[in-house]
Design an enzyme around this catalytic site. Sequence first.
Site, PDB file in Angstrom:
ATOM      1  N   LYS A 110       1.294  -1.030  -0.459  1.00  0.00           N
ATOM      2  CA  LYS A 110      -0.155  -0.011  -0.092  1.00  0.00           C
ATOM      3  C   LYS A 110       1.169   0.958  -0.090  1.00  0.00           C
ATOM      4  O   LYS A 110       0.734   2.434  -0.323  1.00  0.00           O
ATOM      5  CB  LYS A 110      -1.129  -0.152   1.356  1.00  0.00           C
ATOM      6  CG  LYS A 110      -2.100  -1.022   0.802  1.00  0.00           C
ATOM      7  CD  LYS A 110      -3.098  -0.817   2.405  1.00  0.00           C
ATOM      8  CE  LYS A 110      -4.347  -1.553   1.787  1.00  0.00           C
ATOM      9  NZ  LYS A 110      -4.949  -2.656   3.643  1.00  0.00           N
ATOM     10  N   LYS A 194      -4.856 -11.095  -8.964  1.00  0.00           N
ATOM     11  CA  LYS A 194      -5.313 -11.113  -7.556  1.00  0.00           C
ATOM     12  C   LYS A 194      -6.641 -10.587  -7.718  1.00  0.00           C
ATOM     13  O   LYS A 194      -6.505  -9.215  -7.877  1.00  0.00           O
ATOM     14  CB  LYS A 194      -4.747 -11.271  -6.664  1.00  0.00           C
ATOM     15  CG  LYS A 194      -5.726 -11.329  -5.165  1.00  0.00           C
ATOM     16  CD  LYS A 194      -4.892 -10.058  -4.088  1.00  0.00           C
ATOM     17  CE  LYS A 194      -6.295  -9.991  -3.518  1.00  0.00           C
ATOM     18  NZ  LYS A 194      -6.156  -9.497  -1.872  1.00  0.00           N
ATOM     19  N   LYS A 197     -10.738  -4.854  -4.491  1.00  0.00           N
ATOM     20  CA  LYS A 197     -10.725  -3.562  -4.952  1.00  0.00           C
ATOM     21  C   LYS A 197     -10.191  -2.972  -5.846  1.00  0.00           C
ATOM     22  O   LYS A 197     -10.498  -2.486  -5.882  1.00  0.00           O
ATOM     23  CB  LYS A 197     -12.155  -3.764  -3.589  1.00  0.00           C
ATOM     24  CG  LYS A 197     -12.681  -4.041  -3.111  1.00  0.00           C
ATOM     25  CD  LYS A 197     -12.730  -3.911  -1.958  1.00  0.00           C
ATOM     26  CE  LYS A 197     -12.905  -4.966  -0.962  1.00  0.00           C
ATOM     27  NZ  LYS A 197     -13.241  -5.180   0.727  1.00  0.00           N
TER      28      LYS A 197
HETATM   29  P1  ADP Z   1      -9.791  -6.706  -1.225  1.00  0.00           P
HETATM   30  O1  ADP Z   1      -7.935  -6.829  -1.558  1.00  0.00           O
HETATM   31  O2  ADP Z   1     -11.012  -6.531  -2.560  1.00  0.00           O
HETATM   32  O3  ADP Z   1      -9.098  -5.172  -0.460  1.00  0.00           O
HETATM   33  P2  ADP Z   1      -9.721  -7.300   1.872  1.00  0.00           P
HETATM   34  O4  ADP Z   1      -8.338  -7.181   2.094  1.00  0.00           O
HETATM   35  O5  ADP Z   1     -11.210  -6.321   1.372  1.00  0.00           O
HETATM   36  O6  ADP Z   1     -10.026  -7.806  -0.308  1.00  0.00           O
HETATM   37  O7  ADP Z   1     -10.019  -9.174   2.139  1.00  0.00           O
HETATM   38  C1  ADP Z   1     -10.759  -9.686   2.343  1.00  0.00           C
HETATM   39  C2  ADP Z   1     -10.943 -10.751   2.877  1.00  0.00           C
HETATM   40  O8  ADP Z   1     -10.576 -11.510   1.029  1.00  0.00           O
HETATM   41  C3  ADP Z   1      -9.627 -11.427   3.701  1.00  0.00           C
HETATM   42  O9  ADP Z   1     -10.030 -12.275   4.268  1.00  0.00           O
HETATM   43  C4  ADP Z   1      -8.464 -11.904   2.145  1.00  0.00           C
HETATM   44  O10 ADP Z   1      -7.660 -12.895   2.200  1.00  0.00           O
HETATM   45  C5  ADP Z   1     -10.094 -11.999   1.315  1.00  0.00           C
HETATM   46  N1  ADP Z   1     -10.063 -12.321  -0.346  1.00  0.00           N
HETATM   47  C6  ADP Z   1      -9.774 -10.769  -1.237  1.00  0.00           C
HETATM   48  N2  ADP Z   1      -9.095 -10.811  -2.072  1.00  0.00           N
HETATM   49  C7  ADP Z   1      -9.521 -12.294  -2.935  1.00  0.00           C
HETATM   50  C8  ADP Z   1      -8.666 -13.278  -3.589  1.00  0.00           C
HETATM   51  N3  ADP Z   1      -8.369 -12.588  -4.578  1.00  0.00           N
HETATM   52  N4  ADP Z   1      -9.105 -14.414  -3.479  1.00  0.00           N
HETATM   53  C9  ADP Z   1      -8.576 -15.108  -1.992  1.00  0.00           C
HETATM   54  N5  ADP Z   1      -9.188 -14.488  -0.924  1.00  0.00           N
HETATM   55  C10 ADP Z   1      -9.227 -13.422  -1.241  1.00  0.00           C
END
Ligand code: ADP
Length: 326
Positions: A110, A194, A197
């Site tokens: 980040k 991956k 968001k």
């Molecule tokens: P983002 O990357 O979209 O901001 P978050 O960090 O808010 O998502 O993740 C929320 C939950 O969803 C966490 O437990 C994270 O490990 C899981 N997660 C998010 N994106 C993925 C992905 N592409 N594959 C597997 N798990 C994910």
Amino acid sequence: MRILSGIQPSGALHLGNYFGMMKPALELQEQGEAFYFIADLHSMTTLTDAAERRRNTLDVALDFLACGLDPQRTVFFRQSDVPEVPELTWMLSTVTPMGLLERCHSYKDKKAKLADDDLERVNHGLFAYPVLMAADILIYDSNLVPVGRDQKQHVEVTRDIAIKFNHLYGETFVIPEPQIREEVAVVPGLDGQKMSKSYGNTVEIFGEEKAVRRKIMGIVTDSRPPAEPKPDADRNTAIQLLRLVAPPAVAKDYEDRLRAGGLGYGDCKKALFEHYWNYFAGPRTKRAELERNLDYVRQVLRAGAAKARAKAQQVLQRAKQASGLE
Ligand code: ADP
Ligand code: TRP
């Protein structure tokens, strides 16, 4: 056994969130006492629009309830409704070495991304994020933390902090274990990276029909013609996503035909959209009902917060006693 997980209200939830975290967490509801929460305090590290946070928080609550969170069994609440958490965060931060936080991938990523355009957004909360997460986990005596792979390091940091505190002040915290489902550890997004968001490559769980169809048809593929055999069919994004939402035999059939040659990417994407749409049909109906009953949703979160607080107060008291604050 206590199972605990959280998710930030930082945007519409997507298939990565669903298969990586929500579905495993929802399946664990039967295995013990589950505590699931909306990490609104964490969302403040990146999201600074109050109305958006309010709306996202309610959306996450709707998404979880629609996808099968059972408020009779599971304690479901908002992180900020438990003020004991930020209190414990301070205590934990005093036993957290700076180096432990400096090594966190999520912070480094980040920071690198923000530093290019806006260094001021690299705030202290972003750095201290894993300590708040440690408090979230430790304050409920959690044993198991179901998360996607990107959160594994944060659970490891939590373990280090708990071990250090226990060593300094005597046995206080339960040492938690992360639980990661290897088959969905990283759900790919529209561009093959991956799904996240922050990459703008998501398929929302409850997206609008036309918009999602357009997104899925836009999945990045190469320019090999349909007739050409694709020995790497298992690495195709549409196939990987199809495996999640279609019956295994259907996904395998598409994969085999893509490998053999003769099947176009467009047909894979069309099948993906249809299966995606059917997969979430039940939850979609449930969500529409809940949306007409927001008082109920708010009441679920209030009742969850009261239960979560009762537990948090016990553990905070234990930590205060151990460290001489009481
Ligand atoms: P983002 O990357 O979209 O901001 P978050 O960090 O808010 O998502 O993740 C929320 C939950 O969803 C966490 O437990 C994270 O490990 C899981 N997660 C998010 N994106 C993925 C992905 N592409 N594959 C597997 N798990 C994910
Ligand atoms: N950091 C997690 C994420 O972005 C959300 C979270 C906050 C969390 N506190 C937690 C997850 C405690 C598990 C346990 O996905």
